[in-house]
Every structure is written in structure tokens, then in C-alpha cells.
Design a protein around this motif. Structure first.
Motif: not given
Length: 549
Positions: A44, A128, A156-157, A160
Motif C-alpha cells: 500500500s 480495494h 492506494t487505499d 478500504k
């Protein structure tokens, strides 16, 4: 054939070529050297920091025929196949487009099948984006995959991503690159690719890249294509200078130019907030600002002029405007209103707006003319209010002498000497009757008298005298015509005694108020005998004891 972009041409092929991710490189190399690689990893971090690239290097070294101290050789058939993207050992999927339960079932079904290499690596990017059912379908295989299968999930998140998936993986976080390390990498790429670019353009490229290696190389390629010139889409310095000068017009012009350049109002706010955050950090914690020294000096100057409290206020105002833009039909109007409110202190709420109003009132008071104190009656010692003082009836009347007001004759020239007596006698018809409007109303306030050939206009008080004097130039023409020539005119106020004393006219006294002496003598008289009889009748049975004169 299209030219390969810079970020693809200079994509790292070994762990040692990765920039700014030493903690990730160290963990993966040690796992490969000691043959303790995990069955599932979760990478991430922000975009362009090397998550997918690291996943490909890991897949390459796990199937490399001649690994060297945890690094792939990049020469064997397996390494070349991974680099060319046609390896049967590496399956790379985009979870944003393959996010259904059926897609996950296909992965599960193919995971148990063998492959030419030692490991079969599944790389799921943007994990995600998987649906809830797809995430649940992946759990069992992710927890107990076949011995030759390795899952690498990238996002990237990470917040979530389902907690059940995160708990079954080794989570490695990628960071944005430090500015000095990224600058060195850009200069190496510029030298290796033979790009001619100025230092100023390099700083603009680094500023636009914002710590992302891929975004920085993309901006570098754009700058090289435009001849070494990179126009910043959002002129943040222009906005900050307008904030410093409280110039609302300059802010609106900057918004118009930026929007016309193709920038969305929400993106403008994001760029401004990011820039103001760097300004804020230059005051609070300069070591956290990832910018070149020359750019740091510019931000430090801007932060000094704005001040930390105002920077925080602007960031808060821009953040509120972002919330208002969600339901607004025109987000540009919301941004413009927010910017104008931030530079007009009277439109703000809180202590700052109150201070602005106090400063404005103080300036108005300083610019106002000073007035003389109210006059004091020397007899009573009381202030004269409204031009008069409540006087003691027993005290003598003290009244300032009002000098005759000089009159500038602006009326047409009338030859000869006029008669003031004639004007006083015919004032109502010859003067008041000829005037109109305000002049007529003011002429009715005066009582004309003749004083040794001078026409004196008597009024009751000083304000009336001022009004008559101010309007006298408009009445002089009519007065001179009524006088039959030129006569002197002055304005005076009458004394209080003259105004208040009643005028007694003998012809108006009633007849019963006169006493005739002959009638008084003819009145009947009363004797002592008759008086004694009247007392006896009034008090029956009484006795008169004595009589005294």
C-alpha cells in the motif's frame, strides 16, 4: 512505433534500483535469501511509489534460475519473460475491472494448476475495488493457498480493504520519495536520456511530481517535449501573493485563468491546500517539507508574510468550500465566494472580523473633525443644550450678542435708495407673496422693522437667524423691488423678555375691570344696632357681655 515513455524505460528491474523504499527492499530480500517468503503480501502507498514494480521484481526473483543475494539475474529465460510480460508464472490482474465473484472463482480454479517456474505469482492491483462478495470468495484461498502460489495485493487505499484480507497478508507500506533523492534520480535520467532542461524546469518538475517517481518522470517527459518549459497548471504563488495583499480581484483573475487552462475548481483547492500546508510546515517543522532549498526559501517568505494563524484560517476556509462543492450546481462560484470571504475581513466571523471593524471605526473617529465643548451658563453652571440653557427665573438673562450677519447681495442691481419702512409695511404682500417654495417659508419666520433706514429682520432664535441669513441672497431681489431701491438688510434675534412679555392693550380690557368712586360712596352702610340685632337672630338665647370698638 511509439516511443517508450520515460517511466517505463527507467522502471527498476532489481531491488537495488528501487528509490526511497529501503525498508521494503530489506524485508523482501531477507525473505528471499532465507527462503522465508510469505504466501500473501499487501503493498500500500501513494501512486507512483513502486508497488506494482516491486511486485514484479519479487515475482522475477522467486522464479529466477540464478538469483544473486536476493536479486534476480535479469538474464535467464524466466526473468526475461517477466520483463516482457509473457511469463506463465506471473498473472497480473486489475481488481478494478475484475472485481466480481466469477473473476475470483477463475483465479481460485487456476491457482491449483502448476506452472513452469517454482512459484506462481498473482498480482492483484487496486484490490480495494473488489466487491464484498468477491473479497469473501478470495478469503479461503488467500488463507491456505497451494504451496507454489504467492499472492501480491496492491492498493492506494488500504483502509478500504477488508480487515479479513489484511489480517491474512504481510502489509508493507510504500512512502513518497524524499525530494533530494528524487532530484538526484531526475538528474540521472536527464543525463542518461540526453534531455536538455534548465534547473528551474527541474524544480518545476519536482514540484509537480510531489514525491511520486512516476508522476515526476511523466512531468519531465512533458517538459522535454515542450522545450524545457513546464507551465504549472495551478499558479499557487499567484494565489498566495493575492492572499498577502488582500486582493480579491487578483484571486478571481487567477481562478479564471486556471479554470480556462482546464483545471477543475476542486483540483485548484487541493493544490492550494497542499501548497499552504508546506508553508505551514516551514514555520512549524521545516524538516518535514520535501522541497529544494531554493523553493523552501520562497515558501518561508510567503509563510512569514501570511502568518501561521492566517494560513490555518485559509486552509480551514478552503476545506469548508470543498464540502460545499459536493452539492453545488457550480463549484466555481463556491470557490470564488470562499476566496473573497478569506480576503475581506468584514465578511468573516469571529474575533478577526470584530478587530477589523474596531480598526475601521477608530480610523473614522481619527478623521472626523473635533467639536468645541457645549457652552456653559456662567450663572447656573449648567451646560447649554440645544443652544439654550434652562435659566433660573430669578437670574438675570445672559444671552450672547448675535452680530448682524453680513449679506452678500447677489440680486440684480436696482438703482436708487429704497425705503425700509415701505418694505416693513408691505412685507406680507410685496415680499412673502412674491417668493416661492422654501424661500417663502423662511421669509414667514422673520418680522421686519425699520431702524433708521435699515431693514431689520427679527427672528426668535439663533437657528432661525442662520436659516434666514443663508437664504437672504435669494430674497434680496424681491426686497429691493418692494423697497423701490437698494436698502441695507440685517438679521437679528429678539430678546427673551420681548418674546415672552404679554402686550397689554387698554382697548381690550373688560368694562367690569374699571371701578367708579361715586358708585362706591353710594353703597349702603351697616350700623352697630343693626349688627347687634343680626347677631341675636343668628344665635338665639345668647347674651352680649361687652362691646369694644
Amino acid at each position: 512505433m511509439a516511443v517508450q515513455s520515460l517511466y517505463r524505460r527507467y522502471r527498476p528491474q532489481r531491488f537495488s534500483e528501487l528509490k526511497g523504499q529501503e525498508h521494503v527492499v530489506r524485508a523482501l530480500k531477507n525473505a528471499v535469501i532465507n527462503s522465508r517468503e510469505g504466501h500473501a503480501y499487501l503493498f500500500s502507498g501513494p501512486r507512483g511509489t513502486g508497488k506494482t514494480t516491486t511486485a514484479r521484481i519479487l515475482a522475477k526473483v522467486l522464479n529466477c534460475e540464478k538469483p544473486i543475494e536476493g536479486e534476480p539475474c535479469c538474464e535467464c529465460g524466466s526473468c526475461l519473460a517477466v520483463q516482457q510480460g509473457n511469463s506463465f508464472d506471473v498473472i497480473e490482474l486489475d481488481a478494478a475491472s475484475n472485481n466480481s465473484v466469477d473473476d475470483i472463482r477463475d483465479i481460485i480454479a487456476a491457482a491449483s494448476l502448476g506452472s513452469p517456474g517454482r512459484h506462481k505469482v498473482y498480482i492483484l492491483d487496486e484490490v480495494h475495488m473488489l466487491s464484498k462478495n468477491a473479497s469473501a470468495a478470495l478469503l479461503k484461498t488467500l488463507e491456505e493457498p497451494p504451496s507454489h502460489v504467492v499472492f501480491v495485493l496492491a492498493t492506494t487505499d488500504p483502509e478500504k480493504v477488508a480487515e479479513t484480507i489484511r489480517s491474512r497478508t504481510q502489509h508493507l507500506q510504500f512512502h513518497l520519495l524524499p525530494i533530494d533523492e528524487l532530484e538526484a534520480h531526475v538528474r540521472w535520467v536527464v543525463a542518461d536520456a540526453g534531455i536538455e532542461i534548465s534547473d528551474e524546469a527541474i524544480y518545476a518538475v519536482l514540484r509537480q511530481g510531489a514525491g511520486s517517481a512516476r508522476d515526476t518522470l511523466s512531468a519531465l517527459e512533458l517538459s522535454a517535449a515542450t522545450g524545457g518549459v513546464l507551465d504549472e497548471v495551478t499558479p499557487v504563488d499567484e494565489f498566495v501573493e493575492a492572499f498577502i495583499q488582500f486582493d480579491a480581484g487578483r484571486l478571481l483573475a487567477a481562478v479564471a485563468n486556471t479554470v480556462n487552462f482546464g483545471r477543475d475548481p476542486r483540483t485548484i483547492v487541493n493544490d492550494l491546500v497542499r501548497h499552504l500546508r508546506d508553508c505551514f510546515l516551514t514555520q512549524m517543522a521545516p524538516q518535514l517539507v520535501q522541497l529544494p532549498e531554493s523553493r523552501m526559501a520562497v515558501l518561508t517568505t510567503q509563510a512569514t508574510h501570511l502568518g501561521t494563524p492566517r494560513i490555518v484560517k485559509i486552509i480551514e476556509g478552503l476545506g469548508l468550500s470543498m464540502n460545499d462543492m459536493r452539492n453545488a450546481p457550480d463549484s466555481r462560484v463556491v470557490l470564488e465566494v470562499a476566496l473573497v470571504r478569506l480576503v475581506h475581513r468584514e465578511l468573516q466571523t469571529g474575533v478577526e472580523s470584530l478587530l477589523a471593524r474596531i480598526e475601521r471605526l477608530e480610523k473614522e473617529l481619527e478623521s472626523r473633525p473635533t467639536f468645541a465643548p457645549a457652552p456653559v451658563n456662567p450663572v447656573t453652571g449648567k451646560a447649554v443644550l440645544g443652544g439654550r440653557a434652562a435659566q433660573d427665573p430669578s437670574a438675570p438673562l445672559v444671552r450672547p450678542v448675535v452680530a448682524p450677519t453680513p449679506v452678500v447681495d447677489t440680486a440684480p442691481v436696482v438703482s436708487g435708495v429704497g425705503s425700509a419702512e415701505q418694505v416693513a409695511a408691505t412685507w406680507s404682500t410685496a415680499v412673502i407673496g412674491q417668493l416661492k417654495g422654501m424661500s417663502r417659508a423662511i421669509a414667514q419666520m422673520a418680522k421686519p422693522i425699520d431702524r433708521d433706514g435699515t431693514l431689520v429682520l427679527l427672528v426668535d432664535n439663533d437657528p432661525s437667524a442662520k436659516r434666514v441669513s443663508d437664504n437672504l441672497p435669494q430674497m434680496l431681489g424681491v426686497i429691493h423691488q418692494a423697497a423701490g431701491g437698494v436698502c441695507s438688510v440685517i438679521v437679528e434675534t429678539r430678546l427673551a423678555e420681548a418674546r415672552s412679555a404679554p402686550i397689554v392693550r387698554p382697548d381690550l380690557i373688560a368694562e367690569e375691570d374699571f371701578i367708579d368712586p361715586d358708585e362706591v360712596k353710594a353703597l349702603p352702610t351697616i350700623s352697630k344696632a343693626s349688627l347687634k340685632n343680626e347677631l341675636t337672630d343668628a344665635f338665639p338665647g345668647s347674651e352680649l357681655l361687652s362691646e369694644e370698638e
